[in-house]
Design an enzyme around this catalytic site. Structure first.
Site, PDB file in Angstrom:
ATOM      1  N   GLY A 132      31.436  58.023  45.230  1.00  0.00           N
ATOM      2  CA  GLY A 132      32.278  58.340  46.389  1.00  0.00           C
ATOM      3  C   GLY A 132      32.804  57.077  47.046  1.00  0.00           C
ATOM      4  O   GLY A 132      32.294  56.642  48.086  1.00  0.00           O
ATOM      5  N   TYR A 133      33.828  56.475  46.442  1.00  0.00           N
ATOM      6  CA  TYR A 133      34.445  55.278  47.004  1.00  0.00           C
ATOM      7  C   TYR A 133      35.828  55.623  47.581  1.00  0.00           C
ATOM      8  O   TYR A 133      36.047  55.549  48.777  1.00  0.00           O
ATOM      9  CB  TYR A 133      34.609  54.204  45.919  1.00  0.00           C
ATOM     10  CG  TYR A 133      33.436  53.272  45.700  1.00  0.00           C
ATOM     11  CD1 TYR A 133      32.126  53.706  45.857  1.00  0.00           C
ATOM     12  CD2 TYR A 133      33.637  51.948  45.312  1.00  0.00           C
ATOM     13  CE1 TYR A 133      31.058  52.839  45.642  1.00  0.00           C
ATOM     14  CE2 TYR A 133      32.573  51.077  45.098  1.00  0.00           C
ATOM     15  CZ  TYR A 133      31.286  51.526  45.266  1.00  0.00           C
ATOM     16  OH  TYR A 133      30.247  50.661  45.042  1.00  0.00           O
ATOM     17  N   GLU A 249      31.093  48.344  37.254  1.00  0.00           N
ATOM     18  CA  GLU A 249      32.043  49.384  36.843  1.00  0.00           C
ATOM     19  C   GLU A 249      33.166  48.748  36.014  1.00  0.00           C
ATOM     20  O   GLU A 249      33.578  49.270  34.982  1.00  0.00           O
ATOM     21  CB  GLU A 249      32.632  50.082  38.078  1.00  0.00           C
ATOM     22  CG  GLU A 249      33.620  51.168  37.698  1.00  0.00           C
ATOM     23  CD  GLU A 249      34.208  51.910  38.894  1.00  0.00           C
ATOM     24  OE1 GLU A 249      33.998  51.457  40.040  1.00  0.00           O
ATOM     25  OE2 GLU A 249      34.878  52.931  38.678  1.00  0.00           O
TER      26      GLU A 249
HETATM   27  C1  LIG Z   1      40.606  58.186  35.715  1.00  0.00           C
HETATM   28  C2  LIG Z   1      40.237  57.786  37.118  1.00  0.00           C
HETATM   29  C3  LIG Z   1      38.925  57.976  37.564  1.00  0.00           C
HETATM   30  C4  LIG Z   1      38.584  57.632  38.883  1.00  0.00           C
HETATM   31  N1  LIG Z   1      37.300  57.893  39.318  1.00  0.00           N
HETATM   32  C5  LIG Z   1      36.957  57.590  40.592  1.00  0.00           C
HETATM   33  C6  LIG Z   1      35.648  57.904  41.077  1.00  0.00           C
HETATM   34  O1  LIG Z   1      34.800  58.468  40.367  1.00  0.00           O
HETATM   35  N2  LIG Z   1      35.331  57.590  42.350  1.00  0.00           N
HETATM   36  C7  LIG Z   1      36.229  56.974  43.177  1.00  0.00           C
HETATM   37  O2  LIG Z   1      35.858  56.684  44.302  1.00  0.00           O
HETATM   38  N3  LIG Z   1      37.490  56.689  42.764  1.00  0.00           N
HETATM   39  C8  LIG Z   1      37.877  56.985  41.495  1.00  0.00           C
HETATM   40  N4  LIG Z   1      39.152  56.713  41.050  1.00  0.00           N
HETATM   41  C9  LIG Z   1      40.147  56.191  42.009  1.00  0.00           C
HETATM   42  C10 LIG Z   1      40.564  54.752  41.751  1.00  0.00           C
HETATM   43  O3  LIG Z   1      39.561  53.854  42.110  1.00  0.00           O
HETATM   44  C11 LIG Z   1      41.855  54.524  42.581  1.00  0.00           C
HETATM   45  O4  LIG Z   1      42.858  55.377  42.036  1.00  0.00           O
HETATM   46  C12 LIG Z   1      42.340  53.098  42.527  1.00  0.00           C
HETATM   47  O5  LIG Z   1      41.456  52.247  43.188  1.00  0.00           O
HETATM   48  C13 LIG Z   1      43.756  52.932  43.131  1.00  0.00           C
HETATM   49  O6  LIG Z   1      43.855  53.498  44.386  1.00  0.00           O
HETATM   50  P1  LIG Z   1      45.018  54.529  44.746  1.00  0.00           P
HETATM   51  O7  LIG Z   1      45.046  55.584  43.697  1.00  0.00           O
HETATM   52  O8  LIG Z   1      44.812  54.960  46.161  1.00  0.00           O
HETATM   53  O9  LIG Z   1      46.362  53.701  44.605  1.00  0.00           O
HETATM   54  P2  LIG Z   1      47.039  52.758  45.694  1.00  0.00           P
HETATM   55  O10 LIG Z   1      46.004  51.851  46.267  1.00  0.00           O
HETATM   56  O11 LIG Z   1      47.806  53.602  46.650  1.00  0.00           O
HETATM   57  O12 LIG Z   1      48.015  51.896  44.813  1.00  0.00           O
HETATM   58  C14 LIG Z   1      49.298  52.389  44.406  1.00  0.00           C
HETATM   59  C15 LIG Z   1      50.000  51.295  43.622  1.00  0.00           C
HETATM   60  O13 LIG Z   1      50.197  50.136  44.459  1.00  0.00           O
HETATM   61  C16 LIG Z   1      49.658  48.980  43.850  1.00  0.00           C
HETATM   62  N5  LIG Z   1      49.059  48.104  44.870  1.00  0.00           N
HETATM   63  C17 LIG Z   1      48.286  48.486  45.925  1.00  0.00           C
HETATM   64  N6  LIG Z   1      47.891  47.405  46.647  1.00  0.00           N
HETATM   65  C18 LIG Z   1      48.403  46.311  46.018  1.00  0.00           C
HETATM   66  C19 LIG Z   1      48.364  44.912  46.275  1.00  0.00           C
HETATM   67  N7  LIG Z   1      47.665  44.410  47.314  1.00  0.00           N
HETATM   68  N8  LIG Z   1      49.001  44.082  45.410  1.00  0.00           N
HETATM   69  C20 LIG Z   1      49.712  44.574  44.334  1.00  0.00           C
HETATM   70  N9  LIG Z   1      49.803  45.899  44.062  1.00  0.00           N
HETATM   71  C21 LIG Z   1      49.162  46.760  44.881  1.00  0.00           C
HETATM   72  C22 LIG Z   1      48.575  49.499  42.908  1.00  0.00           C
HETATM   73  O14 LIG Z   1      48.313  48.592  41.855  1.00  0.00           O
HETATM   74  C23 LIG Z   1      49.197  50.808  42.418  1.00  0.00           C
HETATM   75  O15 LIG Z   1      50.062  50.543  41.342  1.00  0.00           O
HETATM   76  C24 LIG Z   1      39.544  57.047  39.753  1.00  0.00           C
HETATM   77  C25 LIG Z   1      40.858  56.849  39.288  1.00  0.00           C
HETATM   78  C26 LIG Z   1      41.209  57.218  37.987  1.00  0.00           C
HETATM   79  C27 LIG Z   1      42.623  57.011  37.526  1.00  0.00           C
END
Ligand SMILES: Cc1cc2nc3c(=O)[nH]c(=O)nc-3n(C[C@H](O)[C@H](O)[C@H](O)COP(=O)(O)OP(=O)(O)OC[C@H]3O[C@@H](n4cnc5c(N)ncnc54)[C@H](O)[C@@H]3O)c2cc1C
Length: 394
Positions: A132-133, A249
């Site tokens: 849960g992150y 991870e």
């Molecule tokens: C298959 C899968 C499994 C997952 N499982 C889990 C899980 O079990 N538990 C959990 O907690 N999370 C999980 N996640 C979530 C994952 O950690 C997040 O999707 C990821 O950290 C990106 O966050 P976001 O989706 O909110 O995208 P955003 O943070 O909104 O990013 C959107 C876009 O903007 C870009 N971006 C954002 N900030 C910057 C910056 N400072 N510089 C350059 N580019 C930037 C990103 O690279 C991305 O392309 C999972 C994701 C996937 C795809």
């Protein structure tokens, strides 16, 4: 070296005797992976037996200490065991977020009761964990998370929501980042909590992916009561635990560059699909691409080994996990593209969720998520630029 050689002989003999033949076949799809947990239904008696035998020996977590259900192996012995398992094409007996992520964090930050309580159950596959992150408003900027845990004396009351929680509907427990001090700077008011997904006030709603599967959930917490004994590390200092876990991870996700649970090499897959001409793969173009891929994969494997040895000795820059994650996930995407190229039209088959049919196309689409989960590629590149290359930035 002599000790290692006798360890190799003994483990080879043990594996040959104890790994059921069905557990030496290559995976037919996600459904063949054993995740364990209270809700787990074994796919076959062979799968159950294989987990039981490996767990009894501590070999689901070969390097963890014996008192916590591990095998107590040295790094070198664990490498030998992995080589022998690969040689015999043994499947992994257990895949789990507990093994890959929470376990290492508990070994480092957990107190003795927490280690005794949780680590053996992870090693035996009795409890399945989810992470849960991420939250609807906090992904890349994870430290902005808003799920709250309010101090109620002997327990916390947790309210908020997590998203993209992989397998939350199948998991038994969650490791969760919560805000315990809303007034502190964002990295300093976060704590790391563990709680049972069956606690009153926890609910999940599945989200479907492009691959057609639904391994994800949005997870909701409404007045969930969590005993204070379930706090890992210090109150308001959970960010340190969170970062340590993230490095594990990222190493795990980066390791997918080595083919994940697939026991067949890319060239085997291509030969099965296309066939040989004059003793080599019939498609010249693909042959060159596969050769280039295999050279890169070999170099990456050696780099992973080197970095892992350096980490053990405390000599690696912690940010190197970002480098492995970035390169490993790009490599896995390349691998899946090549599997699709080798399969031609047949690889586009979609139906038959469970096994062969649809396997390549679903795995190909699933690999797209590799460069998002655990922190996106852009975020890894930022970390590499700042912490490994020392380039100027904000
Ligand atoms: C298959 C899968 C499994 C997952 N499982 C889990 C899980 O079990 N538990 C959990 O907690 N999370 C999980 N996640 C979530 C994952 O950690 C997040 O999707 C990821 O950290 C990106 O966050 P976001 O989706 O909110 O995208 P955003 O943070 O909104 O990013 C959107 C876009 O903007 C870009 N971006 C954002 N900030 C910057 C910056 N400072 N510089 C350059 N580019 C930037 C990103 O690279 C991305 O392309 C999972 C994701 C996937 C795809």
């Amino acid at each position: 070296m002599a000790d290692l050689e006798s360890f190799r002989r003994e483990s080879r003999a043990w594996l040959e005797e104890n790994c059921p033949p069905a557990m030496r076949e290559s995976l037919h799809g996600e459904a063949d992976i054993c995740w364990g947990g209270r809700k787990w239904k074994f796919k076959s008696e062979a799968q159950r037996l294989w987990l039981e035998r490996m767990a009894e020996r501590g070999w689901t977590v070969p390097e963890w200490p014996r008192e916590y259900g591990g095998g107590g192996l040295s790094r070198e012995e664990a490498k030998v065991l992995a080589e022998e398992m690969r040689r015999l094409k043994c499947r992994s007996p257990l895949d789990s977020f507990g093994i890959w992520m929470l376990g290492p964090a508990l070994l480092r930050y957990g107190n003795e009761e927490q280690k005794q309580e949780h680590l053996p159950k992870i090693a035996r596959g009795e409890i399945r964990w989810c992470q849960g992150y991420s939250e609807p408003g906090s992904g890349s900027d994870l430290a902005s998370l808003q799920t709250r845990a309010d101090d109620q004396g002997d327990h916390f009351l947790v309210n908020g929501s997590k998203i993209w929680t992989s397998y939350a509907d199948k998991a038994d427990w969650i490791f969760c980042l919560v805000r315990t001090d809303p007034k502190a700077p964002k990295h300093e008011g976060i704590s790391f909590l563990l709680f049972d997904m069956q606690s009153r006030g926890v609910s999940t709603a599945p989200i479907t992916l492009i691959s057609g599967n639904s391994p994800f959930c949005q997870t909701f917490f409404q007045d969930v009561l969590v005993p204070k004994a379930n706090l890992v590390g210090r109150l308001d200092r959970g960010w340190e635990v969170a970062k340590f876990l993230l490095a594990h991870e990222r190493d795990m996700i980066g390791g997918m560059g080595m083919g994940g649970g697939e026991t067949r090499s890319l060239s085997q897959i291509a030969i099965e699909a296309i066939g040989l001409k004059h003793g080599v793969l019939a498609d010249t173009n693909l042959r060159a691409q596969i050769a280039a891929f295999q050279i890169d994969a070999k170099a990456f494997g050696l780099t992973m080994d080197r970095v892992s040895d350096m980490m053990k000795q405390g000599k690696a820059n912690p940010a190197v996990s970002s480098l492995l994650k970035y390169y490993g996930t790009e490599l896995n995407k390349r691998r899946q593209e090549l599997v699709m190229s080798a399969g031609g039209y047949a690889a586009l088959e979609w139906e038959g969720d469970e096994s062969h049919e649809g396997r390549a196309s679903r795995a190909w689409l699933r690999s797209k998520g590799n460069s998002i989960e655990g922190g996106t590629s852009e975020i890894q590149l930022n970390i590499i630029a700042k912490r490994l290359l020392n380039l100027p930035g904000e």
